[in-house]
Design a protein around this motif. Structure first.
Motif, PDB file in Angstrom:
ATOM      1  N   GLY A  85      65.699  46.225 111.853  1.00  0.00           N
ATOM      2  CA  GLY A  85      66.590  45.492 112.742  1.00  0.00           C
ATOM      3  C   GLY A  85      68.046  45.644 112.382  1.00  0.00           C
ATOM      4  N   TRP A  86      68.335  46.032 111.123  1.00  0.00           N
ATOM      5  CA  TRP A  86      69.721  46.230 110.718  1.00  0.00           C
ATOM      6  C   TRP A  86      70.404  47.318 111.537  1.00  0.00           C
ATOM      7  N   HIS A  87      69.667  48.283 112.011  1.00  0.00           N
ATOM      8  CA  HIS A  87      70.287  49.324 112.837  1.00  0.00           C
ATOM      9  C   HIS A  87      70.881  48.724 114.111  1.00  0.00           C
ATOM     10  N   VAL A  88      70.155  47.824 114.739  1.00  0.00           N
ATOM     11  CA  VAL A  88      70.650  47.205 115.965  1.00  0.00           C
ATOM     12  C   VAL A  88      71.812  46.269 115.646  1.00  0.00           C
ATOM     13  N   LEU A  89      71.668  45.454 114.610  1.00  0.00           N
ATOM     14  CA  LEU A  89      72.739  44.525 114.230  1.00  0.00           C
ATOM     15  C   LEU A  89      74.008  45.278 113.858  1.00  0.00           C
ATOM     16  N   THR A  90      73.868  46.384 113.111  1.00  0.00           N
ATOM     17  CA  THR A  90      75.047  47.139 112.689  1.00  0.00           C
ATOM     18  C   THR A  90      75.688  47.854 113.871  1.00  0.00           C
ATOM     19  N   LEU A  91      74.888  48.335 114.809  1.00  0.00           N
ATOM     20  CA  LEU A  91      75.442  48.930 116.024  1.00  0.00           C
ATOM     21  C   LEU A  91      76.301  47.909 116.764  1.00  0.00           C
ATOM     22  N   LEU A  92      75.785  46.696 116.941  1.00  0.00           N
ATOM     23  CA  LEU A  92      76.522  45.666 117.663  1.00  0.00           C
ATOM     24  C   LEU A  92      77.745  45.201 116.875  1.00  0.00           C
ATOM     25  N   ALA A  93      77.608  45.082 115.549  1.00  0.00           N
ATOM     26  CA  ALA A  93      78.739  44.656 114.724  1.00  0.00           C
ATOM     27  C   ALA A  93      79.857  45.689 114.760  1.00  0.00           C
ATOM     28  N   SER A  94      79.503  46.966 114.609  1.00  0.00           N
ATOM     29  CA  SER A  94      80.509  48.029 114.653  1.00  0.00           C
ATOM     30  C   SER A  94      81.186  48.067 116.015  1.00  0.00           C
ATOM     31  N   ALA A  95      80.365  47.960 117.075  1.00  0.00           N
ATOM     32  CA  ALA A  95      80.926  47.999 118.425  1.00  0.00           C
ATOM     33  C   ALA A  95      81.878  46.835 118.669  1.00  0.00           C
ATOM     34  N   ARG A  96      81.584  45.667 118.111  1.00  0.00           N
ATOM     35  CA  ARG A  96      82.458  44.502 118.279  1.00  0.00           C
ATOM     36  C   ARG A  96      83.835  44.756 117.663  1.00  0.00           C
ATOM     37  N   LEU A  97      83.867  45.570 116.608  1.00  0.00           N
ATOM     38  CA  LEU A  97      85.127  45.919 115.953  1.00  0.00           C
ATOM     39  C   LEU A  97      85.799  47.138 116.576  1.00  0.00           C
ATOM     40  N   GLY A  98      85.158  47.749 117.571  1.00  0.00           N
ATOM     41  CA  GLY A  98      85.678  48.996 118.111  1.00  0.00           C
ATOM     42  C   GLY A  98      85.473  50.157 117.158  1.00  0.00           C
ATOM     43  N   ILE A 100      82.763  52.848 114.789  1.00  0.00           N
ATOM     44  CA  ILE A 100      81.744  53.837 115.142  1.00  0.00           C
ATOM     45  C   ILE A 100      80.620  53.798 114.110  1.00  0.00           C
ATOM     46  N   LEU A 101      79.408  53.560 114.567  1.00  0.00           N
ATOM     47  CA  LEU A 101      78.233  53.596 113.692  1.00  0.00           C
ATOM     48  C   LEU A 101      77.795  55.037 113.474  1.00  0.00           C
ATOM     49  N   VAL A 102      77.447  55.358 112.215  1.00  0.00           N
ATOM     50  CA  VAL A 102      76.921  56.683 111.885  1.00  0.00           C
ATOM     51  C   VAL A 102      75.576  56.489 111.183  1.00  0.00           C
ATOM     52  N   PRO A 103      74.463  56.448 111.929  1.00  0.00           N
ATOM     53  CA  PRO A 103      73.153  56.319 111.282  1.00  0.00           C
ATOM     54  C   PRO A 103      72.712  57.664 110.714  1.00  0.00           C
ATOM     55  N   LEU A 104      72.314  57.679 109.450  1.00  0.00           N
ATOM     56  CA  LEU A 104      71.937  58.920 108.782  1.00  0.00           C
ATOM     57  C   LEU A 104      70.475  58.873 108.346  1.00  0.00           C
ATOM     58  N   ASN A 105      69.903  60.031 108.231  1.00  0.00           N
ATOM     59  CA  ASN A 105      68.504  60.182 107.832  1.00  0.00           C
ATOM     60  C   ASN A 105      68.320  59.692 106.394  1.00  0.00           C
ATOM     61  N   PRO A 106      67.489  58.671 106.172  1.00  0.00           N
ATOM     62  CA  PRO A 106      67.316  58.157 104.806  1.00  0.00           C
ATOM     63  C   PRO A 106      66.563  59.105 103.885  1.00  0.00           C
ATOM     64  N   ILE A 172      79.250  55.640 118.428  1.00  0.00           N
ATOM     65  CA  ILE A 172      78.182  56.118 117.554  1.00  0.00           C
ATOM     66  C   ILE A 172      78.326  57.623 117.373  1.00  0.00           C
ATOM     67  N   ILE A 173      77.987  58.100 116.184  1.00  0.00           N
ATOM     68  CA  ILE A 173      77.908  59.531 115.904  1.00  0.00           C
ATOM     69  C   ILE A 173      76.468  59.846 115.520  1.00  0.00           C
ATOM     70  N   ILE A 174      75.849  60.738 116.278  1.00  0.00           N
ATOM     71  CA  ILE A 174      74.500  61.207 115.980  1.00  0.00           C
ATOM     72  C   ILE A 174      74.597  62.663 115.526  1.00  0.00           C
ATOM     73  N   PHE A 175      74.141  62.933 114.325  1.00  0.00           N
ATOM     74  CA  PHE A 175      74.170  64.309 113.843  1.00  0.00           C
ATOM     75  C   PHE A 175      73.015  65.095 114.454  1.00  0.00           C
ATOM     76  N   THR A 176      73.313  66.302 114.899  1.00  0.00           N
ATOM     77  CA  THR A 176      72.287  67.197 115.415  1.00  0.00           C
ATOM     78  C   THR A 176      71.366  67.611 114.278  1.00  0.00           C
TER      79      THR A 176
END
Length: 536
Positions: A85-98, A100-106, A172-176
């Motif tokens: 759920g942290w992925h969704v919370l962090t997406l919304l938190a980052s977006a609230r600040l304007g 950019i979320l960068v989710p990376l492969n763990p 958001i930045i999604i790496f190819t």
């Protein structure tokens, strides 16, 4: 009234109309959905459950924490952790600040992780506790980023009430996958996230009472742009699993009363070919996105899931094509232009181009796409960005054809063509044919150097547990459906194949492994030896 009508009581247009019009930001979208019933369940993971009110509050408190660490508009927040759920919370938190979320492969380690962290240049890196050491070791020496383990202590601040997000700003930045060279970071805006989510509501008829299971990685376009924003747009419940588990899939479906999920072809193949004692026909799953036509008949017959939808998109251009919901699709087609529920019109325009000119229906060319869900750019890579566009048209690198009725058919990746005896052969076609063998789980065809010039075909594959196959059986099976020139010369049986972060076979790694030809069975040599006279 049919069962489908009972379940899918709202049209996509009606689903959007259930909520007030939002201002185009992620946080206002979520607020508009929460207003109807803030105590409904928004989000479930292995650790806890959030109502819509709790999800908004936690995201606002996380935004305050990030701002204390210096995160502001346009800056990056990296997230290195298994799905939660942290992925969704962090997406919304980052977006609230304007930001950019960068989710990376763990699962990244060493140089691969270091490259993406250096490229993203984050202000804050949030990570699972067990990965904190790995992440810290991979941080660039000159980085001033703060590394914080995920946990409730991130939520100790008062909620940030203002929304600094803007629809057109990067979100958001999604790496190819990085199948050739280094992976590129596709930057998407809040607007493209929301458009992709709205379009997904149309593709699978998402309803507010749907319970959507996410098993695909949240650093990938499929789960983040379709599963997450689709569920948020519909006001549905999102259930997040750390990763796909074949042994736990059906028990998870039953436990959470799952009605919808997304898959990739490999996941569907594994479920189909697995002798699964955990499956029972009393499940609630009704809709799957991502089951391709080659598997859909068997999947529907074996598991009784009525609505199987396929589609086409890329990290750079999500949600372009889809097979219609509850309507027939021509054999082999990957769909038609995907509609948007706002007015029912497609979001995307497509051209099929050869040497810069549109080709007639029925002929093969490269697919070019123009759509409002196109990425803004490759992050800090103007050369690759410019090379990927022709004006407003994104050049996909995929060879396709379109028929006169508007259906699109995938032929091959331009870089997945095997040049054999003067002919261009699609590696993807060989993959599909050989993987349709009942004992084959995954197949990957590549070109290897030939003593006759051009290339010979090598197919690497994994087989179903307990199955015994020979190279001769594989080539004979291929020969039933393929021209002789397409039948592989070499067959290599593997315990497992290298995968990209998004679960596709990493063919570039196979091509770099010069030992494969020696380890594979040369069926041409074996056939010659069998046919030669023997001296006794």
């Amino acid at each position: 009234m049919t069962a489908t009508a009972q379940h899918d009581r709202y049209t996509p247009e009606q689903v959007l109309a259930l909520y007030r019009r939002h201002n185009g930001t992620l946080n206002d979208l979520v607020a508009s959905r929460a207003e109807t019933d803030p105590d409904r369940t928004m989000l479930i993971d292995r650790e806890r459950t959030w109502t819509w009110a709790e999800g908004i509050s936690c995201a606002a408190r996380l935004a305050s924490c990030l701002r204390r660490h210096g995160v502001g508009p346009g800056q990056r927040v990296a997230l290195v952790a298994p799905n939660s759920g942290w992925h969704v919370l962090t997406l919304l938190a980052s977006a609230r600040l304007g930001a950019i979320l960068v989710p990376l492969n763990p699962d990244l380690r060493g140089g691969e992780l270091a490259y993406q962290l250096q490229k993203a240049d984050p202000v804050v890196v949030l990570t699972a506790v067990e990965l904190a050491g790995t992440v810290s070791a991979a941080m660039p020496e000159d980085s001033t980023a703060t590394v914080r383990p995920l946990g409730e202590e991130l939520l100790d601040a008062e909620p940030l009430t203002e929304d600094l997000g803007r629809p057109e700003a990067g979100a958001i930045i999604i790496f190819t996958s990085g199948t050739t060279g280094y992976p590129k970071g596709a930057v998407h805006s809040q607007r493209t996230l929301l458009l992709a989510g709205e379009s997904f509501v149309s593709r699978v008829r998402l309803q507010p009472d749907d319970r959507c299971l996410t098993i695909l990685p949240l650093f990938h376009i499929n789960s983040m742009f379709y599963s997450v924003t689709g569920a948020l747009t519909a006001g549905a419940t999102l259930i997040i699993e750390p990763k796909f588990s074949a042994s736990q899939f059906w028990s998870t479906v039953r436990e959470h009363r799952v009605t919808q999920t997304n898959m990739i072809e490999a996941v569907g193949a594994i479920l189909l070919k697995r002798a699964d004692s955990t499956f029972t026909p009393d499940h609630t799953l009704r809709k799957i996105y991502g089951i391709r036509q080659t598997l859909s008949g068997a999947f529907r017959e074996r598991f009784g899931v009525p609505h199987l939808v396929g589609g086409y998109g890329m990290t750079e251009i999500p949600g372009v094509l889809a097979t219609p919901y509850d309507q027939p699709t021509p054999q082999g087609s990957m769909g038609a232009l995907s509609p948007h529920p706002g007015n029912g019109a497609p979001l995307a325009e497509c051209r099929i181009v050869n040497d810069g000119q549109n080709v007639p229906d029925g002929e093969t060319g490269e697919l070019w796409v123009r759509t409002p869900t196109t990425m803004l750019e490759y992050f800090r890579d103007p050369e690759q960005t410019a090379a990927s566009f022709e004006g407003e048209w994104f050049r996909t690198g995929d060879l396709v054809r379109r028929d006169s009725d508007g259906w699109y058919y995938f032929v091959a990746r331009k870089k997945d063509i095997i040049r054999c005896r003067g002919e261009n052969i699609s590696g993807a076609e060989l993959d599909r044919v050989i993987a349709s063998h009942p004992d084959v789980v995954v197949a990957a065809a590549i070109g290897v150097p030939s003593d006759l010039g051009d290339e010979d075909i090598l197919v690497a594959l994994t087989v179903r547990e307990g199955a015994e196959l020979t190279a001769a059986e594989i080539t004979e099976y291929a020969r039933r459906s393929l021209a002789e020139i397409k039948v592989p010369r070499y067959v290599y049986f593997a315990e497992q194949l290298p995968l990209t972060p998004t679960g596709k076979v990493a063919k570039h790694e196979l091509k770099q492994d010069t030992s494969l030809v020696q380890a594979a069975t040369d069926t041409r040599a074996a056939a010659a030896a069998a046919a030669s006279p023997r001296n006794y």
